[in-house]
Scaffold this motif. Structure first.
Motif, short mmCIF file in Angstrom:
data_model
loop_
_atom_site.label_atom_id
_atom_site.label_comp_id
_atom_site.label_asym_id
_atom_site.label_seq_id
_atom_site.Cartn_x
_atom_site.Cartn_y
_atom_site.Cartn_z
N VAL A 126 0.83 -1.21 0.00
CA VAL A 126 0.00 0.00 0.00
C VAL A 126 0.86 1.26 0.00
O VAL A 126 0.43 2.33 0.42
N ARG A 127 2.07 1.14 -0.50
CA ARG A 127 2.91 2.32 -0.69
C ARG A 127 2.34 3.15 -1.85
O ARG A 127 1.77 2.61 -2.78
N TYR A 128 2.49 4.45 -1.76
CA TYR A 128 1.99 5.37 -2.80
C TYR A 128 0.47 5.20 -2.99
O TYR A 128 -0.03 5.25 -4.11
N ASN A 129 -0.22 5.00 -1.90
CA ASN A 129 -1.67 4.78 -1.91
C ASN A 129 -2.34 5.98 -1.25
O ASN A 129 -2.06 6.30 -0.09
N GLY A 130 -3.23 6.63 -1.97
CA GLY A 130 -3.85 7.86 -1.48
C GLY A 130 -5.00 7.69 -0.53
O GLY A 130 -5.53 8.66 -0.02
N GLY A 131 -5.43 6.44 -0.28
CA GLY A 131 -6.48 6.21 0.71
C GLY A 131 -7.85 5.97 0.11
O GLY A 131 -8.03 5.79 -1.08
N GLY A 132 -8.84 5.96 0.99
CA GLY A 132 -10.21 5.65 0.61
C GLY A 132 -10.96 5.14 1.83
O GLY A 132 -10.84 5.72 2.91
N SER A 133 -11.65 4.01 1.68
CA SER A 133 -12.45 3.53 2.83
C SER A 133 -12.79 2.03 2.74
O SER A 133 -13.90 1.63 3.09
N GLU A 135 -13.27 -18.68 0.05
CA GLU A 135 -12.43 -17.48 -0.05
C GLU A 135 -11.77 -17.22 1.30
O GLU A 135 -12.20 -16.38 2.08
N VAL A 136 -10.72 -17.99 1.56
CA VAL A 136 -10.00 -17.89 2.83
C VAL A 136 -8.51 -18.00 2.54
O VAL A 136 -8.10 -18.71 1.63
N PHE A 137 -7.69 -17.26 3.31
CA PHE A 137 -6.25 -17.35 3.15
C PHE A 137 -5.62 -17.65 4.50
O PHE A 137 -5.85 -16.94 5.48
N MET A 138 -4.79 -18.70 4.54
CA MET A 138 -4.21 -19.16 5.80
C MET A 138 -2.70 -18.99 5.87
O MET A 138 -2.06 -19.43 6.82
N GLY A 139 -2.12 -18.36 4.85
CA GLY A 139 -0.68 -18.18 4.83
C GLY A 139 -0.22 -16.93 5.57
O GLY A 139 -0.99 -16.26 6.27
N ASP A 140 1.05 -16.60 5.41
CA ASP A 140 1.64 -15.41 6.05
C ASP A 140 1.45 -14.18 5.17
O ASP A 140 1.40 -14.28 3.94
N ILE A 141 1.36 -13.02 5.81
CA ILE A 141 1.11 -11.78 5.09
C ILE A 141 2.09 -10.70 5.54
O ILE A 141 2.35 -10.54 6.74
N VAL A 142 2.62 -9.98 4.58
CA VAL A 142 3.39 -8.76 4.84
C VAL A 142 2.68 -7.60 4.18
O VAL A 142 2.18 -7.73 3.05
N VAL A 143 2.59 -6.48 4.88
CA VAL A 143 2.05 -5.25 4.31
C VAL A 143 3.19 -4.25 4.20
O VAL A 143 3.87 -3.95 5.19
N LEU A 144 3.41 -3.75 2.99
CA LEU A 144 4.46 -2.75 2.75
C LEU A 144 3.87 -1.35 2.88
O LEU A 144 2.86 -1.03 2.25
N ILE A 145 4.51 -0.50 3.69
CA ILE A 145 4.05 0.87 3.90
C ILE A 145 5.22 1.83 3.76
O ILE A 145 6.38 1.45 3.95
N ASN A 146 4.90 3.08 3.42
CA ASN A 146 5.93 4.13 3.41
C ASN A 146 5.31 5.48 3.69
O ASN A 146 4.12 5.57 4.04
N GLU A 147 6.09 6.54 3.55
CA GLU A 147 5.61 7.89 3.86
C GLU A 147 4.61 8.41 2.84
O GLU A 147 4.05 9.50 3.01
N TYR A 148 4.35 7.62 1.80
CA TYR A 148 3.34 7.99 0.81
C TYR A 148 2.10 7.10 0.90
O TYR A 148 1.33 7.02 -0.04
#
Length: 210
Positions: A48-55, A85-98
């Motif tokens: 979700v880097r360079y993501n302007g948002g929403g809801s 529709e289920v996911f049981m694995g590992d998850i990483v979320v990438l974030i930055n200042e944008y």
């Protein structure tokens, strides 16, 4: 597409990658498409880097919190979990200042619910909702009217943002050289985790013969 291919090659096909450009209709469409494509992977990187948002944070969290409660098997086919529709694995979320607004709320929620690991740098805390108020001269002022606090810490996200579990900078010289250090760290982190696990989606039912 280049990041998706890069992750697939580096992980030997075990990790999926999706980039959500916003937290609106397009972002939700991308999430649903890739979620269906990757739900049998051992891990997923949600960028979700360079993501302007929403809801759409609540809708994505609903997907990622699902856990199977039954096994369904159609004759001559492989076993499937219910819900499918289920996911049981590992998850990483990438974030930055944008990563702005709902792209800060979503990773904070992932951390609150223990659904994944945040990698990158802290977001800037632009977690506000604003409404316009007309002025007599025809102008307008905009005021905030919503605040969001983390339940576990009591911290307000405005001015603080989402805090990564693993801090990884993205130096300009590396970007110039075509390197994405945050993405590379996510692949390294998840590769190490999935290497220690067996098959994530093993739904072959044990038949009760009584």
């Amino acid at each position: 597409y280049s990041n998706e291919k890069f992750v697939d090659e580096k992980s030997g096909g075990r990790i999926g990658y999706m980039h959500l450009a916003d937290m609106q209709t397009a972002g939700l469409g991308e999430f649903r498409e890739k979620f269906e494509k990757y739900r049998y992977k051992d891990a997923i990187i949600i960028d979700v880097r360079y993501n302007g948002g929403g809801s759409i944070d609540e809708r994505i969290i609903d997907y990622l919190e699902r856990r199977p409660y039954h096994i369904e098997r159609t004759r001559n086919q492989s076993a499937e979990p219910r819900p499918t529709e289920v996911f049981m694995g590992d998850i990483v979320v990438l974030i930055n200042e944008y990563s702005y607004s709902d792209a800060e709320v979503f990773p904070s929620a992932m951390k609150e619910r223990g659904l994944g690991t945040l990698i990158g740098v802290p977001t800037l805390g632009f977690v506000i909702a604003v409404e316009g108020h007309a002025l007599v001269d025809g102008g307008q002022i905009r005021k905030t009217f919503v605040g969001i606090w983390e339940i576990s810490t009591g911290k307000q996200l405005e001015g603080r943002g989402a805090i990564p579990d693993i801090v990884v900078e993205s130096p300009p010289e590396m970007e110039k050289a075509g390197r994405d250090m945050q993405l590379e760290k996510a692949i390294e982190f998840l590769t190490d985790k999935v290497a220690k696990k067996g098959k994530v989606f093993d739904y072959e039912p044990k038949i009760d013969k009584r």
